[in-house]
Design a protein around this motif. Structure first.
Motif, PDB file in Angstrom:
ATOM      1  N   ASP A 158       0.890  -1.286   0.015  1.00 32.79           N
ATOM      2  CA  ASP A 158      -0.109   0.029  -0.114  1.00 32.79           C
ATOM      3  C   ASP A 158       1.065   1.284  -0.088  1.00 32.79           C
ATOM      4  O   ASP A 158       0.690   2.288  -0.581  1.00 32.79           O
ATOM      5  CB  ASP A 158      -0.956   0.043   1.246  1.00 32.79           C
ATOM      6  CG  ASP A 158      -2.194  -0.891   1.171  1.00 32.79           C
ATOM      7  OD1 ASP A 158      -2.420  -1.459  -0.048  1.00 32.79           O
ATOM      8  OD2 ASP A 158      -2.484  -1.450   1.935  1.00 32.79           O
ATOM      9  N   ASP A 159       1.887   1.211   0.721  1.00 30.39           N
ATOM     10  CA  ASP A 159       2.860   2.371   0.805  1.00 30.39           C
ATOM     11  C   ASP A 159       4.058   1.797   1.712  1.00 30.39           C
ATOM     12  O   ASP A 159       4.327   0.473   1.985  1.00 30.39           O
ATOM     13  CB  ASP A 159       2.238   3.686   1.567  1.00 30.39           C
ATOM     14  CG  ASP A 159       1.863   3.239   2.660  1.00 30.39           C
ATOM     15  OD1 ASP A 159       2.588   2.714   3.576  1.00 30.39           O
ATOM     16  OD2 ASP A 159       0.770   3.706   3.405  1.00 30.39           O
ATOM     17  N   ALA A 160       5.193   2.699   1.729  1.00 25.86           N
ATOM     18  CA  ALA A 160       6.378   2.086   2.533  1.00 25.86           C
ATOM     19  C   ALA A 160       6.224   1.416   4.018  1.00 25.86           C
ATOM     20  O   ALA A 160       7.007   0.743   4.317  1.00 25.86           O
ATOM     21  CB  ALA A 160       7.444   3.073   2.493  1.00 25.86           C
ATOM     22  N   LEU A 161       5.124   1.901   4.451  1.00 31.83           N
ATOM     23  CA  LEU A 161       4.760   1.446   5.711  1.00 31.83           C
ATOM     24  C   LEU A 161       3.726   0.014   5.713  1.00 31.83           C
ATOM     25  O   LEU A 161       3.791  -0.434   6.824  1.00 31.83           O
ATOM     26  CB  LEU A 161       4.212   2.453   6.835  1.00 31.83           C
ATOM     27  CG  LEU A 161       5.076   3.556   6.959  1.00 31.83           C
ATOM     28  CD1 LEU A 161       4.539   4.623   7.781  1.00 31.83           C
ATOM     29  CD2 LEU A 161       6.582   3.109   7.638  1.00 31.83           C
ATOM     30  N   ARG A 162       3.197  -0.069   4.567  1.00 32.14           N
ATOM     31  CA  ARG A 162       2.222  -1.223   4.674  1.00 32.14           C
ATOM     32  C   ARG A 162       2.825  -2.303   3.378  1.00 32.14           C
ATOM     33  O   ARG A 162       2.291  -2.037   2.571  1.00 32.14           O
ATOM     34  CB  ARG A 162       0.895  -0.865   4.525  1.00 32.14           C
ATOM     35  CG  ARG A 162       0.284  -0.008   5.496  1.00 32.14           C
ATOM     36  CD  ARG A 162      -1.001   0.126   5.567  1.00 32.14           C
ATOM     37  NE  ARG A 162      -1.243   1.373   4.637  1.00 32.14           N
ATOM     38  CZ  ARG A 162      -2.096   2.318   4.579  1.00 32.14           C
ATOM     39  NH1 ARG A 162      -3.210   1.943   5.160  1.00 32.14           N
ATOM     40  NH2 ARG A 162      -2.050   3.243   3.686  1.00 32.14           N
ATOM     41  N   VAL A 163       3.572  -3.132   3.752  1.00 29.41           N
ATOM     42  CA  VAL A 163       4.169  -4.028   2.923  1.00 29.41           C
ATOM     43  C   VAL A 163       3.544  -5.512   3.220  1.00 29.41           C
ATOM     44  O   VAL A 163       3.817  -5.757   4.344  1.00 29.41           O
ATOM     45  CB  VAL A 163       5.652  -4.089   2.652  1.00 29.41           C
ATOM     46  CG1 VAL A 163       6.216  -5.052   1.802  1.00 29.41           C
ATOM     47  CG2 VAL A 163       6.169  -2.829   2.431  1.00 29.41           C
ATOM     48  N   TYR A 164       2.888  -6.341   2.379  1.00 29.59           N
ATOM     49  CA  TYR A 164       2.115  -7.369   2.754  1.00 29.59           C
ATOM     50  C   TYR A 164       2.997  -8.717   2.433  1.00 29.59           C
ATOM     51  O   TYR A 164       2.992  -8.691   1.010  1.00 29.59           O
ATOM     52  CB  TYR A 164       0.599  -7.452   2.413  1.00 29.59           C
ATOM     53  CG  TYR A 164       0.104  -6.321   2.866  1.00 29.59           C
ATOM     54  CD1 TYR A 164      -0.547  -6.273   4.204  1.00 29.59           C
ATOM     55  CD2 TYR A 164      -0.399  -5.260   2.211  1.00 29.59           C
ATOM     56  CE1 TYR A 164      -1.236  -5.042   4.685  1.00 29.59           C
ATOM     57  CE2 TYR A 164      -0.969  -4.162   2.418  1.00 29.59           C
ATOM     58  CZ  TYR A 164      -1.402  -4.169   3.776  1.00 29.59           C
ATOM     59  OH  TYR A 164      -2.097  -3.187   4.377  1.00 29.59           O
ATOM     60  N   VAL A 165       3.471  -9.295   3.232  1.00 27.76           N
ATOM     61  CA  VAL A 165       4.409 -10.559   2.686  1.00 27.76           C
ATOM     62  C   VAL A 165       3.387 -11.621   2.479  1.00 27.76           C
ATOM     63  O   VAL A 165       2.132 -11.713   3.164  1.00 27.76           O
ATOM     64  CB  VAL A 165       5.267 -11.066   3.804  1.00 27.76           C
ATOM     65  CG1 VAL A 165       5.990 -12.185   3.435  1.00 27.76           C
ATOM     66  CG2 VAL A 165       6.207  -9.865   4.312  1.00 27.76           C
ATOM     67  N   ALA A 166       3.583 -12.504   1.558  1.00 28.02           N
ATOM     68  CA  ALA A 166       2.661 -13.731   1.056  1.00 28.02           C
ATOM     69  C   ALA A 166       2.634 -14.615   2.116  1.00 28.02           C
ATOM     70  O   ALA A 166       3.510 -14.742   2.931  1.00 28.02           O
ATOM     71  CB  ALA A 166       3.091 -14.252  -0.457  1.00 28.02           C
ATOM     72  N   ASP A 167       1.661 -15.675   2.091  1.00 28.39           N
ATOM     73  CA  ASP A 167       1.606 -16.899   2.964  1.00 28.39           C
ATOM     74  C   ASP A 167       2.592 -17.687   2.550  1.00 28.39           C
ATOM     75  O   ASP A 167       3.219 -17.832   1.370  1.00 28.39           O
ATOM     76  CB  ASP A 167       0.227 -17.516   2.613  1.00 28.39           C
ATOM     77  CG  ASP A 167      -1.047 -16.921   3.022  1.00 28.39           C
ATOM     78  OD1 ASP A 167      -1.028 -15.808   4.017  1.00 28.39           O
ATOM     79  OD2 ASP A 167      -2.152 -16.945   2.596  1.00 28.39           O
ATOM     80  N   PRO A 168       3.165 -18.401   3.667  1.00 21.60           N
ATOM     81  CA  PRO A 168       4.008 -19.345   3.615  1.00 21.60           C
ATOM     82  C   PRO A 168       3.571 -20.712   2.865  1.00 21.60           C
ATOM     83  O   PRO A 168       2.273 -20.585   2.394  1.00 21.60           O
ATOM     84  CB  PRO A 168       4.646 -19.524   4.801  1.00 21.60           C
ATOM     85  CG  PRO A 168       3.615 -19.259   5.849  1.00 21.60           C
ATOM     86  CD  PRO A 168       2.722 -18.337   5.095  1.00 21.60           C
ATOM     87  N   LEU A 169       4.298 -21.716   3.111  1.00 27.86           N
ATOM     88  CA  LEU A 169       3.767 -22.957   2.258  1.00 27.86           C
ATOM     89  C   LEU A 169       2.454 -23.170   3.267  1.00 27.86           C
ATOM     90  O   LEU A 169       2.218 -23.154   4.438  1.00 27.86           O
ATOM     91  CB  LEU A 169       4.828 -24.096   2.785  1.00 27.86           C
ATOM     92  CG  LEU A 169       4.474 -25.457   2.626  1.00 27.86           C
ATOM     93  CD1 LEU A 169       4.369 -25.760   1.457  1.00 27.86           C
ATOM     94  CD2 LEU A 169       5.637 -26.643   3.343  1.00 27.86           C
ATOM     95  N   THR A 170       1.375 -23.654   2.311  1.00 29.71           N
ATOM     96  CA  THR A 170      -0.095 -23.713   2.968  1.00 29.71           C
ATOM     97  C   THR A 170      -0.626 -24.963   2.204  1.00 29.71           C
ATOM     98  O   THR A 170      -0.392 -25.011   1.092  1.00 29.71           O
ATOM     99  CB  THR A 170      -0.843 -22.568   2.308  1.00 29.71           C
ATOM    100  OG1 THR A 170      -0.211 -21.329   2.929  1.00 29.71           O
ATOM    101  CG2 THR A 170      -2.226 -22.682   3.063  1.00 29.71           C
TER     102      THR A 170
END
Length: 108
Positions: free
Chosen positions: A87-99
């Motif tokens: 979303d911006d420099a403060l809101r970075v969403y890491v993807a789910d790990p092995l699922t």
């Protein structure tokens, strides 16, 4: 030329394939494999930083017999660390790990 749109890669590709055993004792058993590539993309509208590219692999094992479907899916098979969205420099969403996901479907 203007800035790139945030979270939209210039290049992306995916491939998903399956095989189902048609005859014999294992008829209805199937396997699937998917590859997903997302290229480098801008993280914000100002294009002040980029999100790196990634390749994710998914897999499936399924069984179909009559009205019954059983499926076992694996997402991010090799547990790759990648950024799903920003979303911006403060809101970075890491993807789910092995699922892992198991599903049962009955059609009637």
């Amino acid at each position: 030329m203007g800035n790139q749109i945030a979270n939209v890669p210039r290049n992306a590709a995916s491939l998903w394939t399956t095989y189902t055993i048609p005859n014999g004792n294992l008829a209805g058993l199937g396997f699937g494999l998917g590859l997903f590539y997302v290229g480098e993309r801008e993280a914000d509208l100002a294009n002040s930083f980029q999100v790196p590219s990634y390749v994710r692999t998914d897999a499936a094992l399924f069984y179909r017999r009559g009205n019954l479907d059983l499926a076992f899916n694996v997402r991010n098979l090799f547990d790759v660390d990648y950024i799903d969205a920003v979303d911006d420099a403060l809101r970075v969403y890491v993807a789910d790990p092995l699922t892992f996901q198991f599903s049962v479907t009955y059609l009637f």
